[in-house]
Design a protein around this motif. Structure first.
Motif, short mmCIF file in Angstrom:
data_model
loop_
_atom_site.label_atom_id
_atom_site.label_comp_id
_atom_site.label_asym_id
_atom_site.label_seq_id
_atom_site.Cartn_x
_atom_site.Cartn_y
_atom_site.Cartn_z
N PRO A 264 23.04 5.83 -8.19
CA PRO A 264 22.66 5.82 -6.78
C PRO A 264 22.89 7.19 -6.14
CG PRO A 264 24.83 4.85 -7.03
CD PRO A 264 24.35 5.17 -8.42
N VAL A 265 22.04 7.54 -5.18
CA VAL A 265 22.20 8.78 -4.43
C VAL A 265 21.83 8.55 -2.97
CG1 VAL A 265 21.75 10.34 -6.39
CG2 VAL A 265 19.84 9.52 -5.00
N ASN A 266 22.47 9.29 -2.09
CA ASN A 266 22.06 9.31 -0.69
C ASN A 266 20.87 10.25 -0.58
OD1 ASN A 266 25.29 9.06 -0.58
ND2 ASN A 266 24.38 7.96 1.13
N TYR A 267 19.79 9.79 0.02
CA TYR A 267 18.58 10.61 0.05
C TYR A 267 17.97 10.66 1.44
CZ TYR A 267 15.45 6.59 0.56
OH TYR A 267 14.79 5.49 1.06
N SER A 268 17.08 11.60 1.61
CA SER A 268 16.27 11.71 2.82
C SER A 268 14.83 11.96 2.40
CB SER A 268 16.76 12.86 3.71
OG SER A 268 18.09 12.67 4.13
N SER B 10 0.84 -1.19 0.00
CA SER B 10 0.00 0.00 0.00
C SER B 10 0.88 1.25 0.00
CB SER B 10 -0.90 0.01 1.24
OG SER B 10 -0.12 0.17 2.41
N VAL B 11 0.30 2.38 -0.32
CA VAL B 11 1.06 3.63 -0.32
C VAL B 11 1.64 3.94 1.07
CG1 VAL B 11 0.92 6.13 -0.65
CG2 VAL B 11 -0.12 4.59 -2.31
N PRO B 12 0.87 3.80 2.16
CA PRO B 12 1.47 4.02 3.48
C PRO B 12 2.64 3.09 3.77
CG PRO B 12 -0.93 4.10 3.64
CD PRO B 12 -0.60 3.61 2.25
N GLU B 13 2.54 1.81 3.35
CA GLU B 13 3.65 0.89 3.54
C GLU B 13 4.87 1.34 2.75
OE1 GLU B 13 1.83 -3.54 4.30
OE2 GLU B 13 1.48 -2.66 2.32
N CYS B 14 4.64 1.79 1.53
CA CYS B 14 5.75 2.27 0.69
C CYS B 14 6.43 3.47 1.32
CB CYS B 14 5.24 2.64 -0.70
SG CYS B 14 4.72 1.24 -1.72
N ARG B 15 5.63 4.41 1.81
CA ARG B 15 6.20 5.61 2.44
C ARG B 15 7.02 5.23 3.69
NH1 ARG B 15 4.76 10.45 0.51
NH2 ARG B 15 2.94 10.60 -0.86
N ALA B 16 6.52 4.28 4.46
CA ALA B 16 7.24 3.84 5.65
C ALA B 16 8.59 3.22 5.27
CB ALA B 16 6.40 2.84 6.44
N LEU B 17 8.62 2.42 4.22
CA LEU B 17 9.87 1.80 3.79
C LEU B 17 10.82 2.84 3.21
CD1 LEU B 17 8.44 -1.45 2.15
CD2 LEU B 17 9.78 -1.29 4.26
N LEU B 18 10.30 3.80 2.48
CA LEU B 18 11.13 4.87 1.94
C LEU B 18 11.85 5.61 3.05
CD1 LEU B 18 8.90 6.51 -0.84
CD2 LEU B 18 11.19 5.57 -1.17
N SER B 19 11.18 5.83 4.15
CA SER B 19 11.75 6.62 5.23
C SER B 19 12.84 5.89 6.00
CB SER B 19 10.64 7.06 6.21
OG SER B 19 10.10 5.94 6.88
N THR B 20 13.01 4.58 5.75
CA THR B 20 14.03 3.82 6.48
C THR B 20 15.35 3.74 5.73
OG1 THR B 20 13.41 1.68 5.51
CG2 THR B 20 12.23 2.38 7.49
N HIS B 21 15.37 4.18 4.50
CA HIS B 21 16.56 3.97 3.68
C HIS B 21 17.36 5.25 3.47
CE1 HIS B 21 17.20 -0.02 1.59
NE2 HIS B 21 16.34 -0.26 2.56
N GLY B 22 18.66 5.09 3.19
CA GLY B 22 19.52 6.24 2.95
C GLY B 22 20.14 6.25 1.57
#
Length: 224
Positions: A129-133, A101-113
């Motif tokens: 590749p890029v370092n992101y926030s 789901s979109v909320p699950e995707c957003r949660a996973l996005l926020s855990t990565h760098g």
């Protein structure tokens, strides 16, 4: 005087970063040092020694027990897979493929760098590749003016993050599509800098902020 050779396991892998890998894997699974040691049938003090002494050289049996408890492989714990592409393992016998789901995707996005951005160029799409926030729901990264990532500004781009667990032939991926733009407003630049989770690994003078405002977010997961 010659440098001392790094400690090695029975398989011949250097163990200079074994301790770091053990601690990092414990953190991913949410296991304390005592819990991990108990499950691996060893004293917590010995696990502490392995994590804090770069020269520690445990036997294969110890590494196998730790790999089983930490749901990974001896190769991964000892850094033997550092230069290998992910996903070389065999598929599991009963994989389950699901959409996120979109909320699950957003949660996973926020855990990565670290993620990968597909940038349109004159010679065709280029993925780097890029370092992101994730700041205020947008994906933001710093880059060098004139670099490939900087060419994303003003374009529709794709941005992808994933995690692959070779030990269990499972993983997930999240794909974001949206428009990228260079951030020039000083207040917004300051807000992005304050919310950044890390510095660009590539080093150098990278002071151009690029922001991707998501239009479409999709994700998939493979579990056993």
């Amino acid at each position: 005087m010659a440098d001392k050779a790094p400690a090695r396991t029975a398989e011949g892998h250097a163990l200079g970063d074994l301790g770091r890998r053990l601690a990092a894997r414990r953190a991913v699974l949410g296991l304390s040092r005592r819990e991990t040691a108990t499950r691996a049938d060893m004293a917590p003090g010995y696990l502490q020694y392995l994590e804090e002494h770069p020269g520690a050289a445990p036997g294969r049996g110890t590494l196998l027990r730790l790999a089983e408890v930490l749901e990974t492989t001896v190769r991964e714990l000892t850094g033997g897979d550092t230069d290998l592409p992910r996903g070389l393992g065999q598929a599991s016998r009963s994989p389950e493929f699901t959409s996120l789901s979109v909320p699950e995707c957003r949660a996973l996005l926020s855990t990565h760098g670290v993620g990968r951005i597909a940038v349109p160029t004159a010679s065709g799409p280029v993925v780097v590749p890029v370092n992101y926030s994730v700041v205020d729901g947008a994906i933001a990264f710093r880059t060098e003016p004139g670099s490939t990532p900087s060419q994303a500004s003003g374009c529709q781009v794709a941005f992808e993050v994933d995690r692959i667990d070779d030990a269990f032939s499972s993983g997930w991926s999240v794909l974001v599509r949206g428009r990228a733009r260079t951030v020039t407003d000083p207040d917004e630049v300051r807000r992005l800098a304050e919310g950044a989770r890390s510095e660009p690994w590539a080093g150098g003078h990278r002071d151009q902020w690029v922001r991707i405002d998501p239009l479409v977010i999709t994700g998939r997961r493979i579990t056993v």
